[in-house]
Design an enzyme around this catalytic site. Structure first.
Site, PDB file in Angstrom:
ATOM      1  N   ASP A 152       0.863  -1.184   0.000  1.00 29.18           N
ATOM      2  CA  ASP A 152       0.000   0.000   0.000  1.00 29.18           C
ATOM      3  C   ASP A 152       0.891   1.222   0.000  1.00 29.18           C
ATOM      4  O   ASP A 152       1.993   1.197   0.548  1.00 29.18           O
ATOM      5  CB  ASP A 152      -0.906   0.016   1.237  1.00 29.18           C
ATOM      6  N   ASP A 189      -6.935  -1.657  -4.488  1.00 29.20           N
ATOM      7  CA  ASP A 189      -7.981  -1.349  -3.513  1.00 29.20           C
ATOM      8  C   ASP A 189      -8.973  -0.340  -4.083  1.00 29.20           C
ATOM      9  O   ASP A 189     -10.190  -0.467  -3.899  1.00 29.20           O
ATOM     10  CB  ASP A 189      -7.381  -0.776  -2.226  1.00 29.20           C
TER      11      ASP A 189
END
Length: 187
Positions: free
Chosen positions: A133, A152
């Protein structure tokens, strides 16, 4: 060209909505891999990079859990869920006749495969890998909102589009559930 000379294709592959779904999924996966590769190369060991006046911080985090770092001890379960999502989307794709559904499922499929790729190939090992991330809105370290990646975002946008399509009564086959209901009530 006679019918015998034409290449054999499956109905699903010939379906333009299935091709759209696949194209979107491949594009999302490719962009996700590129952004994660660049993030690892450029952000590893660095302090968060503030951009857009602090609206966004770029920061490398490796997430063993789901969104918002939930279920961090269940990485293998998340891997199995992601595999199930991919299989279900591939199986229902042959029934697809709706452009909206093709776009939504393509986003979800590409994002699921992107994060699944991390879970399979990244450390600490197969089926337990941590997802990369790198986008932290409003504050570093996910203090204001979860740190996320392109996969995501695609999953979230695809999921929201699926909810919208369901609320509007749009079916995978391209029909409108509300119109069907009205037609049966008028008979």
């Amino acid at each position: 060209m006679s019918a015998q000379d034409r290449p054999v294709t499956t109905r699903a592959a010939a379906n333009p909505r299935v091709r759209l779904l696949a194209g979107i999924a491949v594009l999302v996966l490719a962009l996700d891999i590129v952004t994660k590769t660049v993030a690892v190369a450029q952000l590893e060991g660095r302090e968060p990079v503030r951009i857009l006046g602090g609206l966004i911080y770029l920061q490398l985090l490796r997430n063993p859990g789901a969104a918002f770092s939930l279920a961090t001890g269940y990485t293998w379960v998340l891997t199995i869920v992601a595999i199930a999502v991919v299989v279900v989307i591939i199986r229902v794709a042959r029934k697809l006749r709706s452009t909206g559904w093709a776009v939504a499922l393509g986003l979800v499929l590409g994002g699921a495969i992107g994060n699944l790729t991390d879970r399979i190939f990244r450390a600490p090992g197969p089926l337990q890998g941590h997802v990369v991330d790198m986008v932290s809105p409003f504050a570093p370290d996910g203090r204001a909102f979860a740190v996320f990646n392109l996969a995501d975002s695609a999953i979230t946008c695809g999921g929201l589009l699926l909810v919208l399509l369901a609320l509007l009564g749009r079916e995978m086959d391209g029909s409108n559930a509300r119109t069907k209901k009205d037609d049966t009530e008028n008979e």
